[in-house]
Design an enzyme around this catalytic site. Structure first.
Site, PDB file in Angstrom:
ATOM      1  N   TYR A   1       0.846  -1.202   0.000  1.00  0.00           N
ATOM      2  CA  TYR A   1       0.000   0.000   0.000  1.00  0.00           C
ATOM      3  C   TYR A   1       0.877   1.246   0.000  1.00  0.00           C
ATOM      4  O   TYR A   1       0.645   2.183  -0.752  1.00  0.00           O
ATOM      5  CB  TYR A   1      -0.881  -0.022   1.264  1.00  0.00           C
ATOM      6  CG  TYR A   1      -1.962   1.029   1.303  1.00  0.00           C
ATOM      7  CD1 TYR A   1      -3.256   0.717   0.902  1.00  0.00           C
ATOM      8  CD2 TYR A   1      -1.686   2.319   1.745  1.00  0.00           C
ATOM      9  CE1 TYR A   1      -4.257   1.666   0.943  1.00  0.00           C
ATOM     10  CE2 TYR A   1      -2.689   3.277   1.786  1.00  0.00           C
ATOM     11  CZ  TYR A   1      -3.972   2.953   1.380  1.00  0.00           C
ATOM     12  OH  TYR A   1      -4.960   3.893   1.431  1.00  0.00           O
TER      13      TYR A   1
ATOM     14  N   PHE B   1      -7.063  19.338 -24.486  1.00  0.00           N
ATOM     15  CA  PHE B   1      -7.746  18.083 -24.786  1.00  0.00           C
ATOM     16  C   PHE B   1      -9.101  18.090 -24.043  1.00  0.00           C
ATOM     17  O   PHE B   1      -9.244  18.778 -23.033  1.00  0.00           O
ATOM     18  CB  PHE B   1      -6.860  16.904 -24.341  1.00  0.00           C
ATOM     19  CG  PHE B   1      -7.504  15.573 -24.585  1.00  0.00           C
ATOM     20  CD1 PHE B   1      -7.731  15.133 -25.882  1.00  0.00           C
ATOM     21  CD2 PHE B   1      -7.898  14.766 -23.534  1.00  0.00           C
ATOM     22  CE1 PHE B   1      -8.344  13.912 -26.112  1.00  0.00           C
ATOM     23  CE2 PHE B   1      -8.513  13.548 -23.761  1.00  0.00           C
ATOM     24  CZ  PHE B   1      -8.730  13.121 -25.049  1.00  0.00           C
ATOM     25  N   ASP B   2     -10.090  17.341 -24.522  1.00  0.00           N
ATOM     26  CA  ASP B   2     -11.461  17.382 -23.975  1.00  0.00           C
ATOM     27  C   ASP B   2     -11.508  17.251 -22.446  1.00  0.00           C
ATOM     28  O   ASP B   2     -12.174  18.002 -21.766  1.00  0.00           O
ATOM     29  CB  ASP B   2     -12.372  16.250 -24.485  1.00  0.00           C
ATOM     30  CG  ASP B   2     -12.163  15.892 -25.932  1.00  0.00           C
ATOM     31  OD1 ASP B   2     -11.247  16.441 -26.568  1.00  0.00           O
ATOM     32  OD2 ASP B   2     -12.911  15.039 -26.418  1.00  0.00           O
TER      33      ASP B   2
ATOM     34  N   ASP C   1       1.289  18.799 -21.062  1.00  0.00           N
ATOM     35  CA  ASP C   1       0.378  17.663 -21.148  1.00  0.00           C
ATOM     36  C   ASP C   1       1.054  16.687 -22.095  1.00  0.00           C
ATOM     37  O   ASP C   1       0.923  16.780 -23.314  1.00  0.00           O
ATOM     38  CB  ASP C   1      -0.993  18.135 -21.672  1.00  0.00           C
ATOM     39  CG  ASP C   1      -2.000  16.996 -21.741  1.00  0.00           C
ATOM     40  OD1 ASP C   1      -1.606  15.833 -21.496  1.00  0.00           O
ATOM     41  OD2 ASP C   1      -3.173  17.254 -22.044  1.00  0.00           O
TER      42      ASP C   1
ATOM     43  N   ALA D   1       1.092  13.346 -22.933  1.00  0.00           N
ATOM     44  CA  ALA D   1       0.628  11.991 -23.271  1.00  0.00           C
ATOM     45  C   ALA D   1       1.455  11.380 -24.411  1.00  0.00           C
ATOM     46  O   ALA D   1       1.753  10.195 -24.414  1.00  0.00           O
ATOM     47  CB  ALA D   1      -0.844  12.017 -23.652  1.00  0.00           C
TER      48      ALA D   1
ATOM     49  N   LYS E   1      -1.015   6.295 -23.487  1.00  0.00           N
ATOM     50  CA  LYS E   1      -0.506   6.640 -24.823  1.00  0.00           C
ATOM     51  C   LYS E   1       0.976   6.229 -24.861  1.00  0.00           C
ATOM     52  O   LYS E   1       1.256   5.057 -24.940  1.00  0.00           O
ATOM     53  CB  LYS E   1      -0.709   8.130 -25.102  1.00  0.00           C
ATOM     54  CG  LYS E   1      -2.012   8.737 -24.535  1.00  0.00           C
ATOM     55  CD  LYS E   1      -3.255   8.274 -25.216  1.00  0.00           C
ATOM     56  CE  LYS E   1      -4.563   8.754 -24.608  1.00  0.00           C
ATOM     57  NZ  LYS E   1      -4.711  10.091 -24.116  1.00  0.00           N
TER      58      LYS E   1
ATOM     59  N   HIS F   1     -22.041  11.979 -28.059  1.00  0.00           N
ATOM     60  CA  HIS F   1     -21.497  11.061 -29.056  1.00  0.00           C
ATOM     61  C   HIS F   1     -21.348   9.636 -28.526  1.00  0.00           C
ATOM     62  O   HIS F   1     -21.340   8.690 -29.292  1.00  0.00           O
ATOM     63  CB  HIS F   1     -20.150  11.572 -29.582  1.00  0.00           C
ATOM     64  CG  HIS F   1     -19.144  11.847 -28.510  1.00  0.00           C
ATOM     65  ND1 HIS F   1     -19.262  12.903 -27.653  1.00  0.00           N
ATOM     66  CD2 HIS F   1     -18.017  11.194 -28.157  1.00  0.00           C
ATOM     67  CE1 HIS F   1     -18.244  12.903 -26.807  1.00  0.00           C
ATOM     68  NE2 HIS F   1     -17.468  11.871 -27.093  1.00  0.00           N
TER      69      HIS F   1
HETATM   70  C1  PLP Z   1      -5.842  10.939 -23.485  1.00  0.00           C
HETATM   71  C2  PLP Z   1      -5.437  12.289 -23.115  1.00  0.00           C
HETATM   72  C3  PLP Z   1      -5.766  12.853 -21.874  1.00  0.00           C
HETATM   73  C4  PLP Z   1      -6.662  12.143 -20.870  1.00  0.00           C
HETATM   74  O1  PLP Z   1      -6.094  10.964 -20.466  1.00  0.00           O
HETATM   75  P1  PLP Z   1      -6.944   9.669 -20.043  1.00  0.00           P
HETATM   76  O2  PLP Z   1      -5.875   8.683 -19.733  1.00  0.00           O
HETATM   77  O3  PLP Z   1      -7.792   9.289 -21.217  1.00  0.00           O
HETATM   78  O4  PLP Z   1      -7.751  10.040 -18.861  1.00  0.00           O
HETATM   79  C5  PLP Z   1      -5.296  14.117 -21.594  1.00  0.00           C
HETATM   80  N1  PLP Z   1      -4.577  14.807 -22.475  1.00  0.00           N
HETATM   81  C6  PLP Z   1      -4.242  14.306 -23.679  1.00  0.00           C
HETATM   82  C7  PLP Z   1      -3.435  15.113 -24.630  1.00  0.00           C
HETATM   83  C8  PLP Z   1      -4.663  13.037 -24.043  1.00  0.00           C
HETATM   84  O5  PLP Z   1      -4.362  12.542 -25.249  1.00  0.00           O
END
Ligand code: PLP
Length: 461
Positions: free
Chosen positions: A73, A126-127, A217, A219, A260, A452
């Protein structure tokens, strides 16, 4: 001998059979799914290009690393191995694991929102990033370069921040009202388009001038570094690792969806360069949301797989093959005259469905029409990124019109071969040759938020 698209830099030693269906079956399956590809079972999909998030294949080294995962843990060996990998790659002092990218956003973004009426500024949020900015009580402003919307013309770095827009926005809103600057690398919502080192450096300078923090960010940090090496003067002889290290040196914090470029199926990262106070705040916040700060919603074995995955993502042959796959699919489509965003980015090919099916108006969702047609043709699942995704205006309740109507063919990491991509290309080209027969869609049931995912449709006759 130089290969135009390099062959898979691996051998396949475990296989997952995929099922093929007939066209008659797919017509029925899609109808039962309410003409919404999100509602299809993956077993009814032959080649799944819905997303590159958490869909890749792990390596033998990652599977081996899972065996030494330590499920303590607090203070597990797995945590320290992952922390060491993050330190080595990013060069940051502080690290907290989280269950995925949005977990990082939920914990980190509110920390810089110190009063009502603040803004984050990004190349493009990103969304989920935008959602968490708003949930934190701030607003999200995008300042991407205009090249981003020049769909069919080549630009090296369509994901860049527009520096004049950035400066003007900071001045207009007042620097005391800016929570932070976000650099999304690669720029996912701009089609996985890369951001140049020069641009990141300039954003750092602007941030310093106004006393702001830069959040990366990251990813797709490794894919972005590959493009820098390939396209930006002065980086040809640097290793991907050196480029990533330099990119990170211009940030104060690094948030990542490890689904990613972390090459794992689930995981995320918060890394902070040296702000101990900010780290302490995040560490306090992570406990109720994600878990104790040395596991943050992950198993020990997940952290070990990620520690290895982060390193593997820096392998240049792996990256070359990954991006060559995207290019291969893009080139096949372009050679056949199919309109796509050019050049392709790092993780997907975006088909321009406004040009593909100009007879379908935005409110009948041209990209959904193309997406459904390629599923019926070949069992390939893609995803609509256009007016359907954009939703309705909250005030007028009218359908908003998206600047672009795109179908995204997203390529999972290390999962499919060029042969699979030929099936995809053939299907898209076939549908393109019969594009005049495509019909739009109307709602049968429209869900009120993130429509969507769950809405159902009927074709318009
Ligand atoms: C996928 C993504 C996120 C969100 O990550 P999740 O693992 O899907 O929660 C944030 N920023 C970017 C650029 C992404 O491609």
């Amino acid at each position: 001998m130089k290969q135009k698209y390099i062959a898979e830099p691996y051998r396949i030693k475990m296989v997952e059979p995929i099922r093929e269906t007939t066209k008659e079956e797919r017509i029925e399956l899609l109808k039962n799914a309410g003409y919404n590809p999100f509602s299809l079972k993956s077993d009814d999909v032959y080649i799944d290009l819905l997303t590159d998030s958490g869909t890749g294949a792990m390596s033998q080294e990652q599977w081996a690393a899972m065996m030494i995962g330590d499920e303590a843990y607090a203070g597990s060996r797995s945590f320290y191995r992952l922390e060491a990998a993050v330190r080595t790659i990013m060069g940051y002092e502080y690290f907290i694991p989280v269950h995925q990218g949005r977990g990082a956003e939920k914990v980190f973004l509110p920390q810089l929102v110190t009063k009502p009426g603040m803004f984050y500024i990004a190349n493009i949020h990103f969304d989920t990033t935008r959602a968490h900015v708003e949930l934190a009580g701030a607003r999200a402003i995008d300042c991407v370069v205009p090249d981003c919307y020049d769909i069919e013309h080549y630009h090296d770095f369509k994901g860049n921040m527009c520096l004049s827009c950035l400066e003007e926005t900071i001045i207009e809103k007042g620097k005391e009202n800016i929570a932070g600057l976000i650099m999304t690398v690669t720029n996912n919502s701009a089609g996985g388009q890369p951001v140049s080192m020069a641009n990141i450096k300039e954003v750092r300078k602007i941030a310093d001038r106004f006393g702001l923090k830069v959040i990366i960010d990251g990813a797709r940090y490794a894919e972005n570094a590959f493009f820098i090496k390939e396209r930006e003067l002065g980086y040809q002889d640097k290793s991907i690792k050196e480029i990533v290290f330099e990119m990170c040196s211009y940030g104060d914090a690094f948030l990542m969806s490890a689904k990613k470029d972390g090459l794992v199926n689930m995981g995320g990262i918060i890394a902070i360069k040296n702000d101990k106070e900010l780290f302490d705040k995040c560490r306090t916040y992570v406990v109720p949301y994600e878990g104790f700060p040395t596991y943050g919603g992950l198993n020990g074995r997940d952290m070990d797989a990620l520690a290895v995955g982060l390193m593997e993502a820096l392998d240049e042959r792996y990256l070359r093959h990954r991006i060559d796959q995207v290019r291969y699919l893009g080139d096949r489509l372009r050679d056949a005259g199919v309109p796509i965003q050019f050049p392709v980015g790092g993780h997907a090919v975006f088909v321009d469905c406004k040009a593909f099916a100009p007879h379908i108006p935005f409110y009948e969702f041209p990209a959904l029409a193309v997406t459904n047609a390629i599923y019926i043709e070949a069992g390939v699942r893609a995803v609509e990124i256009g007016s359907l995704l954009l939703g309705r205006d909250p005030d007028t309740h009218k359908n908003k019109e998206s600047k672009m109507e795109l179908m995204r063919l997203t390529i999972p990491r290390r999962l499919y071969t060029y042969n699979h991509l030929d099936v995809v290309a053939d299907a898209v080209i076939h549908v393109y040759e019969h594009r005049h027969e495509l019909k739009g869609y109307t709602f049968e049931y429209e869900s009120s938020i993130l429509r969507h995912f769950t809405s159902t449709f009927k074709p318009i006759d």
